[in-house]
Every structure is written in C-alpha cells, then in structure tokens.
Design a protein around this motif. Structure first.
Motif, PDB file in Angstrom:
ATOM      1  N   TRP A 250       0.835  -1.210   0.000  1.00  0.00           N
ATOM      2  CA  TRP A 250       0.000   0.000   0.000  1.00  0.00           C
ATOM      3  C   TRP A 250       0.869   1.259   0.000  1.00  0.00           C
ATOM      4  N   LEU A 251       1.866   1.307   0.867  1.00  0.00           N
ATOM      5  CA  LEU A 251       2.710   2.496   0.956  1.00  0.00           C
ATOM      6  C   LEU A 251       3.404   2.790  -0.371  1.00  0.00           C
ATOM      7  N   GLU A 252       3.822   1.751  -1.064  1.00  0.00           N
ATOM      8  CA  GLU A 252       4.590   1.940  -2.289  1.00  0.00           C
ATOM      9  C   GLU A 252       3.703   1.927  -3.544  1.00  0.00           C
ATOM     10  N   TYR A 253       2.409   1.874  -3.337  1.00  0.00           N
ATOM     11  CA  TYR A 253       1.488   1.878  -4.472  1.00  0.00           C
ATOM     12  C   TYR A 253       1.582   3.203  -5.229  1.00  0.00           C
ATOM     13  N   ARG A 254       1.701   3.107  -6.529  1.00  0.00           N
ATOM     14  CA  ARG A 254       1.767   4.299  -7.380  1.00  0.00           C
ATOM     15  C   ARG A 254       0.444   4.445  -8.137  1.00  0.00           C
ATOM     16  N   SER A 255      -0.200   5.562  -7.928  1.00  0.00           N
ATOM     17  CA  SER A 255      -1.497   5.801  -8.550  1.00  0.00           C
ATOM     18  C   SER A 255      -1.365   5.857 -10.071  1.00  0.00           C
ATOM     19  N   PRO A 256      -2.147   5.063 -10.805  1.00  0.00           N
ATOM     20  CA  PRO A 256      -2.120   5.170 -12.269  1.00  0.00           C
ATOM     21  C   PRO A 256      -2.565   6.544 -12.758  1.00  0.00           C
ATOM     22  N   ALA A 257      -3.421   7.208 -11.986  1.00  0.00           N
ATOM     23  CA  ALA A 257      -3.954   8.502 -12.410  1.00  0.00           C
ATOM     24  C   ALA A 257      -2.942   9.620 -12.244  1.00  0.00           C
ATOM     25  N   SER A 258      -2.277   9.681 -11.081  1.00  0.00           N
ATOM     26  CA  SER A 258      -1.359  10.794 -10.796  1.00  0.00           C
ATOM     27  C   SER A 258       0.110  10.416 -10.942  1.00  0.00           C
ATOM     28  N   LYS A 259       0.413   9.127 -11.074  1.00  0.00           N
ATOM     29  CA  LYS A 259       1.786   8.618 -11.170  1.00  0.00           C
ATOM     30  C   LYS A 259       2.578   8.893  -9.889  1.00  0.00           C
ATOM     31  N   GLU A 260       1.893   9.044  -8.750  1.00  0.00           N
ATOM     32  CA  GLU A 260       2.559   9.331  -7.482  1.00  0.00           C
ATOM     33  C   GLU A 260       2.421   8.147  -6.534  1.00  0.00           C
ATOM     34  N   ARG A 261       3.483   7.920  -5.741  1.00  0.00           N
ATOM     35  CA  ARG A 261       3.405   6.921  -4.673  1.00  0.00           C
ATOM     36  C   ARG A 261       2.729   7.536  -3.453  1.00  0.00           C
ATOM     37  N   MET A 262       1.920   6.732  -2.774  1.00  0.00           N
ATOM     38  CA  MET A 262       1.357   7.229  -1.526  1.00  0.00           C
ATOM     39  C   MET A 262       2.459   7.526  -0.519  1.00  0.00           C
ATOM     40  N   LEU A 263       3.502   6.723  -0.497  1.00  0.00           N
ATOM     41  CA  LEU A 263       4.592   6.877   0.452  1.00  0.00           C
ATOM     42  C   LEU A 263       5.205   8.270   0.423  1.00  0.00           C
ATOM     43  N   ASP A 264       5.258   8.876  -0.748  1.00  0.00           N
ATOM     44  CA  ASP A 264       5.852  10.207  -0.862  1.00  0.00           C
ATOM     45  C   ASP A 264       4.945  11.289  -0.293  1.00  0.00           C
ATOM     46  N   TRP A 265       3.736  10.903   0.096  1.00  0.00           N
ATOM     47  CA  TRP A 265       2.792  11.817   0.732  1.00  0.00           C
ATOM     48  C   TRP A 265       2.448  11.320   2.135  1.00  0.00           C
ATOM     49  N   VAL A 266       3.448  10.762   2.817  1.00  0.00           N
ATOM     50  CA  VAL A 266       3.314  10.314   4.206  1.00  0.00           C
ATOM     51  C   VAL A 266       4.520  10.834   4.981  1.00  0.00           C
ATOM     52  N   ASP A 267       4.264  11.533   6.061  1.00  0.00           N
ATOM     53  CA  ASP A 267       5.361  12.000   6.920  1.00  0.00           C
ATOM     54  C   ASP A 267       5.623  11.033   8.070  1.00  0.00           C
ATOM     55  N   TYR A 268       4.551  10.450   8.625  1.00  0.00           N
ATOM     56  CA  TYR A 268       4.701   9.523   9.750  1.00  0.00           C
ATOM     57  C   TYR A 268       3.976   8.222   9.419  1.00  0.00           C
ATOM     58  N   ILE A 269       4.767   7.148   9.298  1.00  0.00           N
ATOM     59  CA  ILE A 269       4.207   5.814   9.149  1.00  0.00           C
ATOM     60  C   ILE A 269       3.404   5.512  10.413  1.00  0.00           C
ATOM     61  N   ASP A 270       2.221   4.923  10.263  1.00  0.00           N
ATOM     62  CA  ASP A 270       1.387   4.683  11.442  1.00  0.00           C
ATOM     63  C   ASP A 270       0.760   3.301  11.370  1.00  0.00           C
ATOM     64  N   THR A 271       0.873   2.565  12.463  1.00  0.00           N
ATOM     65  CA  THR A 271       0.297   1.229  12.573  1.00  0.00           C
ATOM     66  C   THR A 271      -0.497   1.134  13.862  1.00  0.00           C
ATOM     67  N   HIS A 272      -1.209   0.024  14.037  1.00  0.00           N
ATOM     68  CA  HIS A 272      -2.003  -0.200  15.248  1.00  0.00           C
ATOM     69  C   HIS A 272      -1.689  -1.566  15.844  1.00  0.00           C
ATOM     70  N   TYR A 273      -1.465  -1.582  17.160  1.00  0.00           N
ATOM     71  CA  TYR A 273      -1.398  -2.801  17.965  1.00  0.00           C
ATOM     72  C   TYR A 273      -0.265  -3.750  17.575  1.00  0.00           C
TER      73      TYR A 273
END
Length: 483
Positions: A250-273
């Motif tokens: 998911w983090l490294e997924y690159r949008s076909p529409a915008s050609k952007e990775r989600m990871l490059d628009w995340v400042d703090y990785i966040d997980t639960h439990y």
C-alpha cells in the motif's frame, strides 16, 4: 546531518555514564508507592535536544478537567487523538461544521485544543469519514465518496482553521485503518468498505479496488491540502491484522492517475497494535534514510492491557529501541493508548463515580514516569542475566535503570564496564513496576568481580504478573552513585 545527530546522541550517553560514575545525587531510600506521590508532581524539564520517556506516550481521547490533566501528567501522557467534524452530515451544501469532537461529536473541539496547548499536550486530529449521502456503498460512511469534492472541502476547512493561531496544529491523520483484504482473514477492512461488503463476514467478498480508491479518493487529495498548510501527514493507522508485507504494498502503491506513490505523501508511518520489534522493518525501509520522518502507533493497548505488564514493557522497550534509531526529534516516535478512560478494569483509569481513579495499567505508567523520568540515553555495556531473568537497560538522568522480568526468589544480574563506581557508594533500589513500592535494603546486594558489578535481588514470592504464563514479576532495578 544524521551523522551529526547520531554523534550528539552518543555524547549524551557518555555524559550520562560519566554522571553515574561521578555521583552527586541523593541516595535511594525506601518510599511510598510512586503513584501516591505523583498527583502533584511536575514533569521534569527536558534540556534542549533531550529525549524523555514522556515524548513517546499518547492516548486516544481528550482530558476534560484539571484533575484529568493532573492524571495525564502523572502518567506521562503528552499526546491526545480525536475526531473533528461532523462536516456535512445531512446534505450537500450545508454549512461545514468542524467544531465538534468525540464519537458522537458532542464536545466542543476548539476549547479542547486550547486546553491541550495550555497543558503541554499535543493534539492529533483524525480526518474522516464519508457522509452517508455521499457514500459509494449506500448509507455506509466507511466507504469512498461518490464525489471527492466534499471530502476535499472538509479537509481544507479543518486544516486551514486548526493549523492557524490560536491552535497551531501541525499533525493531521488521514482516515483510520483503511485496507483491503487482510492477512488475518477478513475480506474487507473494518473502516474501509467497497462493493460486496457485508456485515456477515462469510458473505462479504474482497474490495478489489480498495488500494486504488483509497489512494486516489482519500489519501492524496487530503495529503496535498495538509502539505499546503505546512503541516505533517500521519498515515491512517494500518491495522495489525493487515500484515506488514501488505502494508508495504500500500505504501509503495503508485497511482495510475497521478503517477505518485502514496509513500511520498506520508510523513509519519502509522500502525495499530503491533509490537516494538515489528517497527524495525518499517524503520529500515522508510525512516532510516527517508522519506518518512518517523513511526507512530496511534492505537495500542485495549485488551492487551489485561496483561498488567503490557504497557510498562511496551514503553520501556520502545524507548530502548528508539534511542538506537536516530531519535533526533521528540515527535519522531509516538504510541497512543486505546483508551485512557472507561469502565473496564484494564483501561488506564476508571471513570467513576464518585471520582476518577487509576487502574493497574494507569498506575504502571505513573511508576514508569517516576522511575524513568530523566533525560534518556542508551546503555551499551554488557548485561548478563541469570536463569529466570530477562532485562533491558537504559540511562535516565544520573540513573542506570534496568527493567527486569523475573521468577520469584533470589536472582542475579551482572553488568560490565562500571569499574569507576567501585570507589564510590552505590545505591540500588528494586521498584515494583505496577505499584511503585520499593523493596527493603536487605533484599538487594552488590558484589564485584573486577569491573563486573553483580546485583543480587529478591523477587517477592507473590509476583505481580499472575496472568502471565508462567507468572513473572516486573520491576525496575535502579543503580545510582551516591558518593
């Protein structure tokens, strides 16, 4: 830059070791339980660049009264997390409402944020969800919007208002636990629904566009707005059942529409439990050399806190781990407890009536803050444990603090590299990690074998981890030079 910061961290550790050897502090004495003394205690002031245990500790929800804030300070809580809304719950075009918080949007958010700031509490606002009238799954607010425009208007209104004075917030979280098919077996995530969702898990089918829809309709539109206001993007809390391999996709997924990775628009990785050890791969992949600034867990605890050792072990482990991983910003690593308030006996506090009181998990945090309340530094000297003992160590101010999990009876730990202490008067304390009670002096002994300090201590026959299998006792061994 990282090299310089790492050297600075090592210098702090060396200064702490030197202070331990030099002494100049009061000897440890037997005292009342720490949590009984903490209500009126003020947290220690941190020097510039210092890392403190309190930097790591947050909770879900908000403090609501002066007494609540006193209890938060006693437990070392420095962050709160809550919702903002309700947005436009009823229809398109209605006035955008972003002044309420709470699960039912029944509390005034601006006053909450002002109180937090006055009491030194950081505030994380959770951005979500979809109004039912705009939901792609009819009537389901946990699904993607049909029209992304109202979502963008909501995010814009929230970030514009609360990133400006008098609030000055800098951290905003996008959604909560969005995921597709989970490695734990669920076909769809709890808070991200698409076609073929059914409350009956046996009838539900996977949401095939879960990743693409979330990235393109939720995350990227919100992230662009947050960055526009020079604020930080906290990922929306990856669920523990989702699997880290899946999270990486998911983090490294690159949008076909915008050609952007989600990871490059995340400042703090966040997980639960997740456990502290689970963070290592995320640190190595995404934080050590970027692009992310840090790792948060915006939900930990819950029923895990039925084990009274869970919270003190988690945060001590977290601090030891963070000290060796470029902890160069006090907000780089944060974990938030779910929940600080409630009626279940494992929550941090019991709501009352008549008055709010600590549960065992809350008392354990008070003891942690009292015992490990100084500037933190790594302790790299060798620590050897005998059978039936596990230990981790760090430096807190002028103290060497070891968190030990041990069987009942006399136990031993050996610590190398402390020969400079032999010439002074070394004081030790054995502090119950749940109650704060300190053992009598005849329950501890120190001996030396050249540069090896041998600490013998007696663990009570009635251990404080009766739910564990096998039962163990959790405590702190504090070593201080009182010369």
């Amino acid at each position: 830059m990282n090299h310089v910061k790492t050297r600075a961290g090592r210098r702090r550790a060396l200064r702490a070791l030197a202070a331990l050897a030099a002494g100049g502090v009061l000897p440890l004495t037997r005292s009342a339980p720490a949590y009984a003394l903490a209500q009126n205690a003020q947290p220690p002031r941190a020097a510039a660049g210092a890392r403190m245990m309190t930097d790591l500790i947050g909770t879900n929800g908000w403090a609501g009264s002066p007494t609540d804030f006193e209890m938060w300070r006693a437990m070392g809580i420095s962050w709160g997390r809550g919702s903002v809304g309700p947005g436009q719950p009823d229809r398109r075009g209605e006035n955008m409402r972003i002044d309420k918080t709470g699960s039912a949007f029944d509390s005034d958010l601006p006053s909450v944020l002002i109180r937090n700031e006055r009491n030194g509490i950081g505030s994380l606002l959770l951005l979500g969800y979809t109004p039912e009238w705009n939901a792609s799954v009819p009537g389901d607010g946990n699904s993607a919007p049909v029209d992304v425009g109202p979502w963008e208007q909501y995010v814009e209104a929230v970030v514009r208002k609360y990133s400006a004075p008098p609030y000055n917030l800098r951290y905003f979280q996008i959604w909560n636990e969005a995921a597709g098919k989970l490695s734990g077996g669920l076909p769809q995530a709890t808070f991200w629904h698409g076609p073929h969702f059914d409350k009956d898990e046996k009838r539900a089918k996977p949401y095939e566009r879960a990743m693409q829809d979330y990235v393109e309709k939720i995350h990227l539109p919100a992230a662009r707005i947050i960055r526009k206001y020079h604020a930080y993007i906290v990922y929306g809390g990856w669920p523990d059942q989702g699997g880290l391999d899946n999270f990486q996709r998911w983090l490294e997924y690159r949008s076909p529409a915008s050609k952007e990775r989600m990871l490059d628009w995340v400042d703090y990785i966040d997980t639960h439990y997740l456990s502290v050890s689970d963070m290592e791969s995320l640190y190595q992949q995404y934080v050590k050399n970027g692009p992310a600034r840090g790792i948060w867990q915006t939900e930990i605890g819950d029923e895990y806190m039925k084990d009274p050792h869970y919270l003190p072990r988690y945060f001590f482990d977290f601090a030891v781990w963070a000290l060796d991983r470029q902890w160069d910003d006090p907000n780089k690593y944060v974990s938030m407890i779910y929940h600080w308030d409630g009626f279940e006996p494992f929550r941090l506090t019991h709501r009352g009536p008549p008055a709010r009181t600590y549960n065992v998990s809350g008392r354990s945090l008070v003891v942690l803050r009292q015992t490990v309340g100084g500037e933190l530094a790594s302790f790299a000297n060798p620590v050897q444990t005998g059978p039936g003992v596990a230990a981790k160590a760090l430096l807190s101010g002028r103290d060497l603090v070891l968190q030990v999990s041990a069987n009942a009876g006399w136990q031993e730990i050996r610590i190398g590299g402390l020969q400079a202490l032999r010439a002074g008067t070394v004081r030790t304390a054995f502090v119950d990690a749940l109650s704060g009670e300190t053992s009598a002096s005849n329950q501890l002994a120190i001996d030396w074998d050249n540069d090896l300090m041998k600490l013998r201590f007696r663990v009570p026959d009635r251990v404080n981890g009766a739910r564990n299998n096998p039962p163990k006792h959790l405590a702190y061994l504090v070593v201080r030079n009182a010369a």
